[in-house]
Design a protein around this motif. Structure first.
Motif, PDB file in Angstrom:
ATOM      1  N   PHE A 178      -4.770   0.639   4.159  1.00 22.25           N
ATOM      2  CA  PHE A 178      -4.962   1.935   3.333  1.00 22.25           C
ATOM      3  C   PHE A 178      -6.110   2.108   2.385  1.00 22.25           C
ATOM      4  O   PHE A 178      -6.350   1.441   1.662  1.00 22.25           O
ATOM      5  CB  PHE A 178      -3.575   2.044   2.335  1.00 22.25           C
ATOM      6  N   ASN A 179      -6.694   3.281   2.663  1.00 17.70           N
ATOM      7  CA  ASN A 179      -7.939   3.736   1.893  1.00 17.70           C
ATOM      8  C   ASN A 179      -7.576   4.788   1.235  1.00 17.70           C
ATOM      9  O   ASN A 179      -7.468   5.920   1.566  1.00 17.70           O
ATOM     10  CB  ASN A 179      -8.897   3.903   3.032  1.00 17.70           C
ATOM     11  N   GLN A 180      -7.470   4.620  -0.452  1.00 18.80           N
ATOM     12  CA  GLN A 180      -6.914   5.750  -0.974  1.00 18.80           C
ATOM     13  C   GLN A 180      -8.220   6.279  -1.602  1.00 18.80           C
ATOM     14  O   GLN A 180      -9.086   5.279  -2.178  1.00 18.80           O
ATOM     15  CB  GLN A 180      -6.021   5.491  -2.288  1.00 18.80           C
ATOM     16  N   ASN A 181      -8.490   7.574  -1.407  1.00 19.19           N
ATOM     17  CA  ASN A 181      -9.483   8.073  -1.923  1.00 19.19           C
ATOM     18  C   ASN A 181      -9.064   9.642  -2.626  1.00 19.19           C
ATOM     19  O   ASN A 181      -7.972   9.925  -2.350  1.00 19.19           O
ATOM     20  CB  ASN A 181     -10.658   8.317  -0.936  1.00 19.19           C
ATOM     21  N   PRO A 182     -10.094  10.321  -2.978  1.00 17.42           N
ATOM     22  CA  PRO A 182      -9.714  11.640  -3.545  1.00 17.42           C
ATOM     23  C   PRO A 182      -9.040  12.471  -2.661  1.00 17.42           C
ATOM     24  O   PRO A 182      -8.429  13.532  -2.909  1.00 17.42           O
ATOM     25  CB  PRO A 182     -10.943  12.096  -4.015  1.00 17.42           C
ATOM     26  N   ALA A 183      -9.322  12.382  -1.146  1.00 20.24           N
ATOM     27  CA  ALA A 183      -8.957  13.367  -0.187  1.00 20.24           C
ATOM     28  C   ALA A 183      -7.368  12.624   0.212  1.00 20.24           C
ATOM     29  O   ALA A 183      -6.765  13.314   0.829  1.00 20.24           O
ATOM     30  CB  ALA A 183      -9.802  13.228   0.853  1.00 20.24           C
ATOM     31  N   ARG A 184      -7.363  11.611  -0.249  1.00 20.26           N
ATOM     32  CA  ARG A 184      -5.981  10.714   0.144  1.00 20.26           C
ATOM     33  C   ARG A 184      -5.196   9.928  -0.752  1.00 20.26           C
ATOM     34  O   ARG A 184      -5.845   9.077  -1.210  1.00 20.26           O
ATOM     35  CB  ARG A 184      -6.197   9.972   1.481  1.00 20.26           C
ATOM     36  N   VAL A 185      -4.017  10.359  -0.915  1.00 16.51           N
ATOM     37  CA  VAL A 185      -3.372   9.543  -2.195  1.00 16.51           C
ATOM     38  C   VAL A 185      -2.022   8.915  -1.939  1.00 16.51           C
ATOM     39  O   VAL A 185      -1.564   9.633  -0.816  1.00 16.51           O
ATOM     40  CB  VAL A 185      -3.124  10.525  -3.640  1.00 16.51           C
ATOM     41  N   GLY A 186      -1.420   7.986  -2.403  1.00 18.59           N
ATOM     42  CA  GLY A 186      -0.336   7.470  -2.018  1.00 18.59           C
ATOM     43  C   GLY A 186       0.682   7.627  -3.092  1.00 18.59           C
ATOM     44  O   GLY A 186       0.239   7.191  -4.484  1.00 18.59           O
ATOM     45  N   LEU A 187       1.870   7.483  -2.962  1.00 13.66           N
ATOM     46  CA  LEU A 187       3.068   7.507  -3.855  1.00 13.66           C
ATOM     47  C   LEU A 187       4.036   6.623  -3.203  1.00 13.66           C
ATOM     48  O   LEU A 187       4.375   6.516  -1.983  1.00 13.66           O
ATOM     49  CB  LEU A 187       3.719   8.640  -4.238  1.00 13.66           C
ATOM     50  N   PHE A 188       4.898   5.970  -3.990  1.00 11.08           N
ATOM     51  CA  PHE A 188       6.247   5.225  -3.834  1.00 11.08           C
ATOM     52  C   PHE A 188       7.230   5.547  -4.800  1.00 11.08           C
ATOM     53  O   PHE A 188       7.042   5.274  -6.092  1.00 11.08           O
ATOM     54  CB  PHE A 188       5.816   3.672  -3.464  1.00 11.08           C
ATOM     55  N   PRO A 189       8.303   6.087  -4.111  1.00 11.12           N
ATOM     56  CA  PRO A 189       9.778   5.972  -5.215  1.00 11.12           C
ATOM     57  C   PRO A 189      10.053   4.391  -5.599  1.00 11.12           C
ATOM     58  O   PRO A 189       9.935   3.364  -4.575  1.00 11.12           O
ATOM     59  CB  PRO A 189      10.773   6.564  -4.283  1.00 11.12           C
ATOM     60  N   PHE A 190      10.236   4.456  -6.933  1.00 14.95           N
ATOM     61  CA  PHE A 190      10.494   3.149  -7.276  1.00 14.95           C
ATOM     62  C   PHE A 190      11.525   3.339  -8.656  1.00 14.95           C
ATOM     63  O   PHE A 190      11.083   3.553  -9.489  1.00 14.95           O
ATOM     64  CB  PHE A 190       9.172   2.449  -7.494  1.00 14.95           C
ATOM     65  N   GLU A 191      12.676   2.679  -8.441  1.00 17.57           N
ATOM     66  CA  GLU A 191      13.630   2.832  -9.783  1.00 17.57           C
ATOM     67  C   GLU A 191      13.369   1.487 -10.685  1.00 17.57           C
ATOM     68  O   GLU A 191      14.175   0.656 -10.806  1.00 17.57           O
ATOM     69  CB  GLU A 191      15.093   2.827  -9.105  1.00 17.57           C
ATOM     70  N   GLY A 192      12.123   1.563 -11.109  1.00 21.16           N
ATOM     71  CA  GLY A 192      11.915   0.283 -12.028  1.00 21.16           C
ATOM     72  C   GLY A 192      11.498   0.692 -13.324  1.00 21.16           C
ATOM     73  O   GLY A 192      11.170   1.953 -13.697  1.00 21.16           O
TER      74      GLY A 192
ATOM     75  N   ASP B 118      18.244   9.603 -11.725  1.00 22.92           N
ATOM     76  CA  ASP B 118      19.264   8.664 -12.033  1.00 22.92           C
ATOM     77  C   ASP B 118      20.191   8.300 -10.848  1.00 22.92           C
ATOM     78  O   ASP B 118      20.523   7.117 -10.885  1.00 22.92           O
ATOM     79  CB  ASP B 118      20.032   9.170 -13.050  1.00 22.92           C
ATOM     80  N   GLN B 119      20.356   8.978  -9.844  1.00 26.94           N
ATOM     81  CA  GLN B 119      21.315   8.616  -8.664  1.00 26.94           C
ATOM     82  C   GLN B 119      20.319   7.670  -7.580  1.00 26.94           C
ATOM     83  O   GLN B 119      19.308   8.032  -7.457  1.00 26.94           O
ATOM     84  CB  GLN B 119      21.781   9.575  -8.258  1.00 26.94           C
ATOM     85  N   VAL B 120      20.770   6.575  -7.116  1.00 25.09           N
ATOM     86  CA  VAL B 120      20.480   5.776  -6.026  1.00 25.09           C
ATOM     87  C   VAL B 120      20.643   6.614  -4.820  1.00 25.09           C
ATOM     88  O   VAL B 120      21.763   6.820  -4.302  1.00 25.09           O
ATOM     89  CB  VAL B 120      20.996   4.569  -5.884  1.00 25.09           C
ATOM     90  N   LEU B 121      19.389   6.916  -4.059  1.00 29.21           N
ATOM     91  CA  LEU B 121      19.687   7.981  -2.783  1.00 29.21           C
ATOM     92  C   LEU B 121      19.458   7.078  -1.548  1.00 29.21           C
ATOM     93  O   LEU B 121      18.800   5.772  -1.522  1.00 29.21           O
ATOM     94  CB  LEU B 121      18.406   8.739  -2.829  1.00 29.21           C
ATOM     95  N   ARG B 122      20.216   7.272  -0.573  1.00 30.61           N
ATOM     96  CA  ARG B 122      19.942   6.681   0.678  1.00 30.61           C
ATOM     97  C   ARG B 122      18.734   6.998   1.325  1.00 30.61           C
ATOM     98  O   ARG B 122      18.028   7.763   0.841  1.00 30.61           O
ATOM     99  CB  ARG B 122      21.098   7.234   1.595  1.00 30.61           C
TER     100      ARG B 122
END
Length: 255
Positions: free
Chosen positions: A168-182, A233-237
């Motif tokens: 994974f090469n994150q740069n200004p043209a490509r960004v990454g996110l991840f849902p995290f309940e923490g 707040d809810q945990v999603l499938r």
């Protein structure tokens, strides 16, 4: 639409099945047009072969196992707006993947990458057979036909989260996110601002399995400067999270 007429029905077709100005349609598409949609001679509709155009055709003759159409026009379809949405999904129970693929097509996801991770339901790449991949392709084509999208969503080869993060090469043209309940997870709007998603060309969202991500995986995401976000707040499938993420991105980024 051509000539300003009312919206026409649109159907997916393989490019090689289209001939010249007149050509024959048979097989599954013939069954869908005649037995499912009950189309008659003289009916006009559009065919989408995935080349960025929609082709206006009219049924001129219906036979027992095929029909003849006349090509009457062509128009360019708008490409998917940027930033492109890429969903990377930890493999859930396989029946759920059909739903995820279908809704991702409808919501304008550019690519979907299934992966195995510490808590994924399937944890071996070999668990995905060629028959299963063929089924996924069929689901994508069916959803494309239903929603009238001009291109096929790409379903990437199943891989591991470790491999994805390594490359994974994150740069200004490509960004990454991840849902995290923490702890430390931002709201969706905060994460979009933090990662400057609106200024990017691609946004990649990693969706965890029913068990989420392990502590080691979360550390790996943070090491790649990915923004953790909460979906509430809810945990999603898994399948719900995929739909929610795509829909929220489309709304927030006006896609």
């Amino acid at each position: 639409m051509l000539g300003g007429e009312m919206a026409l029905r649109r159907f997916w077709i393989e490019k090689e099945e289209m001939g010249g100005d007149e050509f024959v349609i048979s097989g599954d598409l013939f069954h869908h047009l005649i037995d499912v949609c009950r189309l008659k001679e003289g009916y006009a509709f559009e065919l989408l072969p995935g080349d960025g155009s929609a082709y206006l055709v009219e049924i001129t003759k219906i036979e027992k196992k095929s029909l003849l159409v006349l090509r009457k026009g062509e128009r360019a379809l708008p490409p998917l707006p940027k930033p492109h949405i890429h969903l990377l999904v930890s493999l859930p129970r396989l029946p759920k993947m059909d739903f995820i693929l279908e809704k991702s097509v409808e919501l304008g996801v550019k690519t979907l990458t299934p992966f195995v991770s510490d808590f994924s339901f399937l944890r071996k790449l070999s668990d995905i057979s060629e028959n299963r991949k063929a089924r996924w392709e069929k689901v994508v084509k069916g959803a494309t036909r239903q929603c009238g999208r001009g291109d096929l969503m790409e379903v990437a080869e199943v891989t591991s989260l470790k491999s994805l993060l390594k490359d994974f090469n994150q740069n200004p043209a490509r960004v990454g996110l991840f849902p995290f309940e923490g702890e430390g997870a931002m709201t969706f709007k905060e994460a979009l601002r933090s990662a400057k998603v609106g200024e990017s060309e691609e946004v990649c969202v990693f969706i965890g399995s029913e068990g989420g991500f392990s502590e080691e995986e979360v550390k790996a995401f943070r090491a790649h400067q990915m923004a953790p976000l909460t979906l509430g707040d809810q945990v999603l499938r898994v399948e719900t999270a995929c739909v929610a993420v795509a829909a929220i991105l489309k709304y927030e980024l006006s896609l």
